[in-house]
Scaffold this active site. Structure first.
Site, PDB file in Angstrom:
ATOM      1  N   ILE A  91      -7.171  -1.176  10.749  1.00 30.45           N
ATOM      2  CA  ILE A  91      -8.028  -1.449  11.145  1.00 30.45           C
ATOM      3  C   ILE A  91      -8.079  -2.360  12.301  1.00 30.45           C
ATOM      4  O   ILE A  91      -8.719  -3.197  13.328  1.00 30.45           O
ATOM      5  CB  ILE A  91      -9.347  -3.106  10.183  1.00 30.45           C
ATOM      6  CG1 ILE A  91      -7.671  -3.149  10.014  1.00 30.45           C
ATOM      7  CG2 ILE A  91      -9.423  -2.176   8.582  1.00 30.45           C
ATOM      8  CD1 ILE A  91      -7.975  -4.490   8.952  1.00 30.45           C
ATOM      9  N   HIS A 107     -11.807   2.618   6.636  1.00 28.53           N
ATOM     10  CA  HIS A 107     -11.568   1.719   6.700  1.00 28.53           C
ATOM     11  C   HIS A 107     -12.415   0.090   7.607  1.00 28.53           C
ATOM     12  O   HIS A 107     -12.346  -0.890   6.856  1.00 28.53           O
ATOM     13  CB  HIS A 107     -10.546   0.942   6.106  1.00 28.53           C
ATOM     14  CG  HIS A 107      -9.668   1.772   5.154  1.00 28.53           C
ATOM     15  ND1 HIS A 107      -8.275   1.590   3.920  1.00 28.53           N
ATOM     16  CD2 HIS A 107     -10.219   2.044   3.628  1.00 28.53           C
ATOM     17  CE1 HIS A 107      -8.544   2.508   3.419  1.00 28.53           C
ATOM     18  NE2 HIS A 107      -9.730   2.687   3.235  1.00 28.53           N
ATOM     19  N   CYS A 118     -28.310  -9.367   7.389  1.00 34.14           N
ATOM     20  CA  CYS A 118     -29.086  -8.181   8.047  1.00 34.14           C
ATOM     21  C   CYS A 118     -28.620  -6.721   8.688  1.00 34.14           C
ATOM     22  O   CYS A 118     -28.923  -5.821   9.625  1.00 34.14           O
ATOM     23  CB  CYS A 118     -30.107  -8.730   9.408  1.00 34.14           C
ATOM     24  SG  CYS A 118     -28.503  -9.016  11.265  1.00 34.14           S
ATOM     25  N   THR A 175       1.108   7.060   5.532  1.00 33.77           N
ATOM     26  CA  THR A 175       0.821   6.044   4.626  1.00 33.77           C
ATOM     27  C   THR A 175       1.409   6.855   3.279  1.00 33.77           C
ATOM     28  O   THR A 175       1.763   7.638   3.636  1.00 33.77           O
ATOM     29  CB  THR A 175      -1.254   6.729   4.748  1.00 33.77           C
ATOM     30  OG1 THR A 175      -1.963   6.245   3.981  1.00 33.77           O
ATOM     31  CG2 THR A 175      -1.137   8.099   4.399  1.00 33.77           C
ATOM     32  N   ASN A 200       6.205  10.584   7.459  1.00 36.58           N
ATOM     33  CA  ASN A 200       5.793   9.460   6.751  1.00 36.58           C
ATOM     34  C   ASN A 200       7.638   9.190   6.575  1.00 36.58           C
ATOM     35  O   ASN A 200       8.589   9.136   7.278  1.00 36.58           O
ATOM     36  CB  ASN A 200       5.504   9.188   6.288  1.00 36.58           C
ATOM     37  CG  ASN A 200       5.084   8.408   5.254  1.00 36.58           C
ATOM     38  OD1 ASN A 200       4.171   7.340   6.084  1.00 36.58           O
ATOM     39  ND2 ASN A 200       5.427   7.261   4.426  1.00 36.58           N
TER      40      ASN A 200
HETATM   41  P1  NAD Z   1      -7.923   1.969  -4.654  1.00 35.33           P
HETATM   42  O1  NAD Z   1      -7.533   3.017  -5.711  1.00 35.33           O
HETATM   43  O2  NAD Z   1      -8.870   3.590  -3.573  1.00 35.33           O
HETATM   44  O3  NAD Z   1      -7.034   1.473  -4.246  1.00 35.33           O
HETATM   45  C1  NAD Z   1      -6.503   0.514  -5.011  1.00 35.33           C
HETATM   46  C2  NAD Z   1      -5.187   0.496  -4.528  1.00 35.33           C
HETATM   47  O4  NAD Z   1      -4.038  -0.820  -4.567  1.00 35.33           O
HETATM   48  C3  NAD Z   1      -3.775   1.715  -5.489  1.00 35.33           C
HETATM   49  O5  NAD Z   1      -3.445   2.237  -5.702  1.00 35.33           O
HETATM   50  C4  NAD Z   1      -3.260   0.840  -6.069  1.00 35.33           C
HETATM   51  O6  NAD Z   1      -1.946   1.235  -6.130  1.00 35.33           O
HETATM   52  C5  NAD Z   1      -3.134  -0.547  -5.492  1.00 35.33           C
HETATM   53  N1  NAD Z   1      -2.975  -1.748  -6.056  1.00 35.33           N
HETATM   54  C6  NAD Z   1      -3.030  -2.056  -7.014  1.00 35.33           C
HETATM   55  N2  NAD Z   1      -2.835  -3.075  -7.208  1.00 35.33           N
HETATM   56  C7  NAD Z   1      -2.244  -4.320  -6.378  1.00 35.33           C
HETATM   57  C8  NAD Z   1      -1.479  -4.812  -5.332  1.00 35.33           C
HETATM   58  N3  NAD Z   1      -1.218  -6.329  -6.389  1.00 35.33           N
HETATM   59  N4  NAD Z   1      -1.213  -5.491  -4.362  1.00 35.33           N
HETATM   60  C9  NAD Z   1      -1.552  -4.169  -3.722  1.00 35.33           C
HETATM   61  N5  NAD Z   1      -1.900  -2.901  -3.757  1.00 35.33           N
HETATM   62  C10 NAD Z   1      -2.275  -3.057  -5.202  1.00 35.33           C
HETATM   63  O7  NAD Z   1      -9.086   0.738  -4.861  1.00 35.33           O
HETATM   64  P2  NAD Z   1     -10.409   1.214  -5.110  1.00 35.33           P
HETATM   65  O8  NAD Z   1     -11.025  -0.331  -5.162  1.00 35.33           O
HETATM   66  O9  NAD Z   1     -10.627   1.852  -5.788  1.00 35.33           O
HETATM   67  O10 NAD Z   1     -11.141   1.082  -3.995  1.00 35.33           O
HETATM   68  C11 NAD Z   1     -11.966   2.079  -3.091  1.00 35.33           C
HETATM   69  C12 NAD Z   1     -12.581   1.932  -1.539  1.00 35.33           C
HETATM   70  O11 NAD Z   1     -12.244   1.073  -0.969  1.00 35.33           O
HETATM   71  C13 NAD Z   1     -11.372   3.131  -1.308  1.00 35.33           C
HETATM   72  O12 NAD Z   1     -11.985   4.247  -1.165  1.00 35.33           O
HETATM   73  C14 NAD Z   1     -10.490   2.554  -0.118  1.00 35.33           C
HETATM   74  O13 NAD Z   1     -11.058   4.576   0.893  1.00 35.33           O
HETATM   75  C15 NAD Z   1     -11.473   1.537   0.181  1.00 35.33           C
HETATM   76  N6  NAD Z   1     -10.563   0.048   0.334  1.00 35.33           N
HETATM   77  C16 NAD Z   1     -10.145  -0.372   1.447  1.00 35.33           C
HETATM   78  C17 NAD Z   1      -9.087  -1.033   1.249  1.00 35.33           C
HETATM   79  C18 NAD Z   1      -9.171  -2.393   3.203  1.00 35.33           C
HETATM   80  O14 NAD Z   1      -8.545  -3.033   2.862  1.00 35.33           O
HETATM   81  N7  NAD Z   1     -10.113  -2.312   3.250  1.00 35.33           N
HETATM   82  C19 NAD Z   1      -8.159  -1.682   0.957  1.00 35.33           C
HETATM   83  C20 NAD Z   1      -7.880  -0.551  -0.310  1.00 35.33           C
HETATM   84  C21 NAD Z   1      -9.232  -0.145  -0.297  1.00 35.33           C
HETATM   85  N1  APR Z   2       7.251   5.801  10.832  1.00 33.30           N
HETATM   86  C1  APR Z   2       6.409   6.123   9.662  1.00 33.30           C
HETATM   87  N2  APR Z   2       5.727   5.428   8.645  1.00 33.30           N
HETATM   88  C2  APR Z   2       6.046   3.823   8.841  1.00 33.30           C
HETATM   89  C3  APR Z   2       7.059   3.515   9.372  1.00 33.30           C
HETATM   90  C4  APR Z   2       7.320   3.815  10.605  1.00 33.30           C
HETATM   91  N3  APR Z   2       8.028   3.150  11.182  1.00 33.30           N
HETATM   92  N4  APR Z   2       6.673   2.368   8.427  1.00 33.30           N
HETATM   93  C5  APR Z   2       6.183   2.157   6.823  1.00 33.30           C
HETATM   94  N5  APR Z   2       6.016   3.969   7.263  1.00 33.30           N
HETATM   95  C6  APR Z   2       5.370   4.439   5.778  1.00 33.30           C
HETATM   96  C7  APR Z   2       5.744   3.739   4.331  1.00 33.30           C
HETATM   97  O1  APR Z   2       7.117   4.064   4.302  1.00 33.30           O
HETATM   98  C8  APR Z   2       5.049   4.018   3.561  1.00 33.30           C
HETATM   99  O2  APR Z   2       4.019   4.899   3.269  1.00 33.30           O
HETATM  100  O3  APR Z   2       3.787   3.814   6.187  1.00 33.30           O
HETATM  101  C9  APR Z   2       3.393   3.556   4.725  1.00 33.30           C
HETATM  102  C10 APR Z   2       2.536   2.587   4.604  1.00 33.30           C
HETATM  103  O4  APR Z   2       1.958   2.502   3.236  1.00 33.30           O
HETATM  104  P1  APR Z   2       1.060   1.142   2.858  1.00 33.30           P
HETATM  105  O5  APR Z   2       1.297   0.245   3.588  1.00 33.30           O
HETATM  106  O6  APR Z   2       1.238   1.946   1.366  1.00 33.30           O
HETATM  107  O7  APR Z   2      -0.270   1.381   3.834  1.00 33.30           O
HETATM  108  P2  APR Z   2      -1.745   2.519   3.491  1.00 33.30           P
HETATM  109  O8  APR Z   2      -1.089   3.538   3.144  1.00 33.30           O
HETATM  110  O9  APR Z   2      -1.985   2.826   4.913  1.00 33.30           O
HETATM  111  O10 APR Z   2      -2.479   1.137   2.682  1.00 33.30           O
HETATM  112  C11 APR Z   2      -3.615   2.561   2.504  1.00 33.30           C
HETATM  113  O11 APR Z   2      -4.326   0.279   1.281  1.00 33.30           O
HETATM  114  O12 APR Z   2      -4.129  -1.718   1.286  1.00 33.30           O
HETATM  115  C12 APR Z   2      -5.238  -1.025   2.095  1.00 33.30           C
HETATM  116  O13 APR Z   2      -6.699  -0.920   3.366  1.00 33.30           O
HETATM  117  C13 APR Z   2      -5.137  -1.346   3.112  1.00 33.30           C
HETATM  118  O14 APR Z   2      -6.058   1.174   4.840  1.00 33.30           O
HETATM  119  C14 APR Z   2      -4.789  -0.082   3.793  1.00 33.30           C
HETATM  120  C15 APR Z   2      -5.091   1.480   2.553  1.00 33.30           C
END
Ligand code: NAD
Ligand code: APR
EC number: 2.3.1.286
Length: 233
Positions: A91, A107, A118, A175, A200
């Site tokens: 974001i 996201h 609105c 990711t 990654n």
């Molecule tokens: P999801 O299943 O897509 O993701 C939930 C993830 O959060 C799970 O994979 C889990 O591993 C992780 N999780 C579980 N416990 C957690 C914790 N204590 N702290 C952090 N992460 C934890 O979730 P959802 O509710 O099915 O999401 C639906 C949609 O919302 C998804 O499609 C996704 O694109 C969106 N989303 C947005 C955000 C955001 O902050 N912008 C965050 C997550 C999901």
């Molecule tokens: N270079 C490459 N990869 C990296 C680096 C780096 N310098 N530092 C961290 N990473 C990798 C980590 O190994 C991890 O696999 O980036 C990944 C980050 O994973 P998350 O913290 O889970 O972030 P993300 O995958 O974007 O989460 C997905 O979850 O909470 C929601 O909305 C939130 O969009 C986010 C979504």
């Protein structure tokens, strides 16, 4: 040389720009309960806590800059002969500032506010609170961060699946593969016959779904990979 490229990025691509990731050691979800600050229920229960969480991250936007990984993806889009679609879970606005144009924020965006009354959207760089009136409908208490929360549908999914269904190369950068549906994009791309590559820091939860994995910091591995790709590797 692949023609149609789709790239998915996550928090890891912005890590070296000083933006905290979510699930690494010391990440955001180790300091906050995502149910309190990143769900619709959390916003209803305590809107001030949620506004504070995003106000802190929004105010930090001014102090960060794109890193070589963001610039490398913008270079790929500019120099590659075929279409390059960049889908980000992030974001922040680092891809835009690096020059990426064909960009989808699935996201949402920290620098935008959405009126839940609105439906209007507004560029927003300052603090949000329940006191701030919506510029369109003038109601207070209905503006929220324009960010997709857990349990909500991500944005632009039709456009994303269209690109995935027609791509030759799929790259996932920074990711963890722990959030759906983004974690499943690699399978969609594979079904379309694409070559799939994970770039990654370490193996993600879905790394075995990829044809190829390149592990290391994004600011090194992404520019190297783009250089080789553009040289017609
Ligand atoms: P999801 O299943 O897509 O993701 C939930 C993830 O959060 C799970 O994979 C889990 O591993 C992780 N999780 C579980 N416990 C957690 C914790 N204590 N702290 C952090 N992460 C934890 O979730 P959802 O509710 O099915 O999401 C639906 C949609 O919302 C998804 O499609 C996704 O694109 C969106 N989303 C947005 C955000 C955001 O902050 N912008 C965050 C997550 C999901
Ligand atoms: N270079 C490459 N990869 C990296 C680096 C780096 N310098 N530092 C961290 N990473 C990798 C980590 O190994 C991890 O696999 O980036 C990944 C980050 O994973 P998350 O913290 O889970 O972030 P993300 O995958 O974007 O989460 C997905 O979850 O909470 C929601 O909305 C939130 O969009 C986010 C979504």
């Amino acid at each position: 040389m692949p023609q149609r490229i789709v790239i998915l990025t996550g928090a890891g691509i912005s890590a070296e720009s000083g933006v905290d990731t979510f699930r690494d050691k010391g990440g955001i979800w180790s300091r906050y309960d995502y149910r309190q600050v990143a769900t619709p229920e959390g916003f209803v229960a305590d809107p001030a806590l949620v506004h504070d969480f995003y106000n802190q991250r929004r105010s930090a936007l001014a102090g960060i800059a794109p890193n070589p990984a963001h610039y490398a993806l913008a270079r790929l889009e500019a120099e590659h002969s075929g279409p390059v679609t960049l889908v980000t879970q992030n974001i922040d606005e680092l891809h835009e500032r690096a020059g990426s144009k064909n960009l989808i924020h699935m996201h949402g965006e920290l620098a935008k506010a959405l009126c839940s009354r609105c439906g209007s959207r507004h560029e927003w760089r300052g603090a949000l609170s329940t006191e701030v009136p919506c510029p369109a409908c003038a109601e207070a208490g209905c503006l929220r961060p324009d960010v997709v929360w857990f349990g909500e549908m991500p944005y632009h999914m039709e456009r994303i699946y269209e690109a995935l269904g027609d791509c030759d190369l799929f790259l996932a950068v920074g990711t963890s593969g722990s959030v759906y549906p983004a974690a499943q994009f690699v399978q969609e791309a594979s079904r379309a016959g694409a070559h799939t590559v994970e770039l990654n820091l370490e193996p993600s939860e879905t790394f075995s779904d990829f044809d190829e994995a390149i592990h290391g910091p994004a600011s090194r591995v992404v520019p190297d990979y783009v250089e080789q790709l553009l040289k017609g590797r």
